[in-house]
Motif scaffolding. Structure first.
Motif: not given
Length: 291
Positions: A85-114
């Motif tokens: 995921a990357t965020l691009y942030a732009t100032t009023a003067s038009g300068q853009t900076e960015e920051g990225s990070t890795v997101i790991r999504i684990a397997k989920t299940t729709p099953v609920k036991l309760n």
């Protein structure tokens, strides 16, 4: 819930240099803002909390082909995997900076036991197995998993009061070089046997020991290794769900599992059913997660 924080910061310019006007172009290379945000990950849903100061507009690239121009979006990823995921942030003067990070999504299940219902199993469409051999009381088995457990759904002819004895044969490491080798369910070495009147609240756990050709299992004392969920009697069918705790049972944290289920009368006088049919390879549940 997992929380992460990303900060992209640049050391401040410490030296004031006044030499020639020709040096002014170097100022264009100095970032004017720091890109700062936090993540809260719950299942497939990620909440982005933007803490960047000094920007006028924002653009998110979630790393799965979609994005957002909200400052603090909430995004649901399509499934397990690794996303940048990357965020691009732009100032009023038009300068853009960015920051990225890795997101790991684990397997989920729709099953609920309760939740006192089995309707959530309607959303499990993979790893669904039916039996067609005559006289087999077990009619359907469904399997699913997440990072914590293996979920099992069974349909069979009968009533809960019949007190059926169940045997779960587990090839927990998906390897034929360990565990019991048996012609009843080939293509697996069965490391774990769980046996008992599961629906009447006793279910013993055994680990295979000794030669692979010997039916030799040693009983284990492992509290809270399984959870029984909803049990329903409907139209002559007994339906139930349970969860095996991956962190409690030997080798169940791996990438694959083979399972065979046998139902026997309460007095051991006859076998009611087998899933799969005896002589067939056990059901395989692929639990391979992406890095």
């Amino acid at each position: 819930m997992k929380t992460f924080k990303l900060i992209k910061s640049i050391l401040p310019l410490m030296l004031l240099v006044i030499i020639f006007n020709g040096c002014k172009d170097d100022d264009n290379n100095v970032p004017v803002i720091d890109v700062v945000y936090q993540l809260e990950v719950e299942g497939n849903q990620v909440t982005f909390k933007n803490e960047t100061q000094g920007a006028n507009t924002y653009r998110w690239d979630f790393g799965d082909g979609s994005g957002s121009e909200e400052a603090n979006p909430v995004h649901t990823y399509p499934g397990k995997g690794k996303y940048v995921a990357t965020l691009y942030a732009t100032t009023a003067s038009g300068q853009t900076e960015e920051g990225s990070t890795v997101i790991r999504i684990a397997k989920t299940t729709p099953v609920k036991l309760n939740d006192n219902t089995l309707a959530d199993w309607d959303n499990v469409t993979a790893n669904v197995f039916t039996t067609t051999d005559a006289g087999n009381a077990i009619k359907k088995v469904k399997l699913d998993y997440d990072g914590n457990g293996v979920y099992i759904y069974v349909e069979l002819l009968g009533k809960r009061s019949d007190g059926q004895i169940f045997d779960f044969y587990l090839d927990s490491d998906n390897s034929s070089t360990t565990g019991l080798l048996t012609g009843s369910y080939p293509e697996g070495g069965y490391d774990i046997l769980m046996e008992g009147q599961l629906l009447l609240d006793w279910f013993d756990i055994f680990y295979h020991t000794g030669a692979q050709t010997a039916f030799s299992f040693t009983q284990q004392s492992i509290p809270e290794a399984y959870i029984l969920g909803t049990v329903v009697e409907e139209g002559g069918l007994l339906k139930f769900e349970c969860r095996l705790e991956r962190g409690k049972l030997k080798n169940l944290t791996g990438n694959g599992l083979r399972i065979a289920i046998v139902a026997t009368k309460s007095d051991w006088s006859a076998t009611l059913g087998s899933a799969p049919a005896v002589g067939s390879a056990a059901y395989f549940l692929d639990m391979e997660d992406e890095d």
